[in-house]
Enzyme design. Structure first.
Site, mmCIF file in Angstrom:
data_model
loop_
_atom_site.group_PDB
_atom_site.id
_atom_site.type_symbol
_atom_site.label_atom_id
_atom_site.label_comp_id
_atom_site.label_asym_id
_atom_site.label_seq_id
_atom_site.Cartn_x
_atom_site.Cartn_y
_atom_site.Cartn_z
ATOM 1 N N GLU A 34 0.845 -1.209 0.000
ATOM 2 C CA GLU A 34 0.000 0.000 0.000
ATOM 3 C C GLU A 34 0.880 1.259 0.000
ATOM 4 O O GLU A 34 1.942 1.268 0.595
ATOM 5 C CB GLU A 34 -0.864 -0.038 1.267
ATOM 6 N N LYS A 100 -9.511 2.317 -1.823
ATOM 7 C CA LYS A 100 -9.743 1.701 -0.506
ATOM 8 C C LYS A 100 -11.125 2.091 0.029
ATOM 9 O O LYS A 100 -11.422 3.269 0.215
ATOM 10 C CB LYS A 100 -8.643 2.153 0.452
ATOM 11 N N CYS A 134 -5.246 -3.169 3.092
ATOM 12 C CA CYS A 134 -4.936 -3.060 4.525
ATOM 13 C C CYS A 134 -6.179 -3.199 5.410
ATOM 14 O O CYS A 134 -6.685 -4.293 5.597
ATOM 15 C CB CYS A 134 -4.198 -1.741 4.762
#
Length: 252
Positions: A34, A100, A134
Site C-alpha cells: 500500500e 480503498k 490493509c
C-alpha cells in the site's frame, strides 16, 4: 519493502532495481505494498497526485521490463484524497484501479481520505483477481462479494508490527471462508515513526501459508496455479450461504 518516507523518486528507483530482477525471472506480476512510494502518510499535500504521475511511471516500467505491476498511490480528489491500488499489465495498460473502501479512522485516515465505492475484479493470465487494501481486511462482507468471481485476492498493506497477530489471523480466515488464494504484501522497517515487520505471504484456499517473509526486505516468488475450483468442488461450502437472509438483516 522498506519504503523511504514520502520520497517518491527514491522509491521509484528502488522498485526499478527489483523489476530488473523480476524481468530476469520472467515474472508475470510484481506486487508492492500500500502507498508504495510514500509510506502510509497523512500528509496528502505532499503525496497526492492529480496528474497520475505514479501510474505513468509504472506503466513505463511495465513495458520496459515486460512485467505487470501492482502498486499503491494517492489520488487528489479535491477536498480529500483517495488511497488507490492499481494494476498495469506488461503492456502498460491499466487493468484495475481500486480505491480503498474503508479509511482507517483509528489513525485519522478518514479525515484526509474518502472511501471508495466499488469492488473491482480483473483478469490476468486467465485468472480472476480482486484487490482490497490493509484495513479492508477487517470487513469480511466485501471479500464474500469479490470471491463470487475472484479466485485470488490481493491485500497490499502498511500493517504495523503491534497488530501483526491480527494480520496473520485475518488473512488466513479470509482465505478459508472465501475459498480463495490470498496474496498479502506488507512493508517492513521503521517508516514514518512506525515499525513494520512484513509478514507478506501467499495463502491457499485451505488456509495454508505456502510462503512467508518476515522482517527482512526481500522479493517473495511464487508460481501460482489456479486450482480454486477444485478446492470449492471438494468442499461445497459456498452453496450453503443464505444470502437472502443476510441481505434481509443488513437492510434492517
Amino acid at each position: 519493502m522498506n519504503i523511504q518516507w514520502e520520497n517518491k523518486a527514491a522509491n521509484y528507483l528502488h522498485v526499478e532495481a527489483g523489476l530488473i530482477k523480476a524481468q530476469e525471472k520472467k515474472t508475470d506480476l510484481f506486487l508492492l505494498p500500500e502507498m508504495s512510494f510514500t509510506g502510509f502518510s497523512m500528509n496528502t499535500e505532499v503525496t497526492k497526485e492529480c496528474n497520475m504521475e505514479t501510474i505513468s511511471k509504472m506503466s513505463y516500467y511495465a513495458k520496459k521490463y515486460h512485467t505487470a505491476i501492482g502498486f499503491g498511490w494517492v489520488k487528489d480528489c479535491g477536498e480529500k484524497a483517495e488511497n488507490h491500488y492499481t494494476i498495469v499489465d506488461r503492456g502498460g495498460k491499466m487493468i484495475s484501479n481500486y480505491a480503498k473502501i474503508h479509511p482507517f479512522s483509528f489513525s485519522g485516515e478518514d479525515k484526509k481520505f474518502q472511501g471508495g465505492e466499488a469492488i473491482n475484479v480483473f483478469e490476468l493470465g486467465g485468472v480472476k483477481f480482486s484487490t482490497f487494501i490493509c484495513y479492508d481486511l477487517r470487513f469480511p462482507e466485501i471479500f464474500q462479494i469479490a470471491s463470487k468471481e475472484a479466485h485470488v485476492i490481493l491485500v497490499p498493506a502498511n500493517w504495523p508490527e503491534k497488530r501483526r497477530e491480527h494480520w496473520k489471523c485475518l488473512l488466513r480466515a479470509r482465505a478459508i471462508e472465501n475459498q480463495v488464494y490470498i496474496i498479502a504484501v506488507n512493508c517492513t522497517g521503521e517508516i514514518g515513526g512506525v515499525t513494520y515487520v512484513g509478514d507478506s505471504c501467499v495463502i491457499n484456499p485451505n488456509g495454508e501459508v505456502l510462503m512467508h517473509l518476515f522482517e527482512e526486505e526481500s522479493i517473495l516468488e511464487y508460481e501460482l496455479v489456479d486450482n480454486v475450483s477444485e478446492f470449492r468442488s471438494d468442499f461445497l461450502m459456498k452453496m450453503d450461504r443464505r444470502e437472502d437472509l443476510y441481505q434481509f438483516y443488513l437492510g434492517h
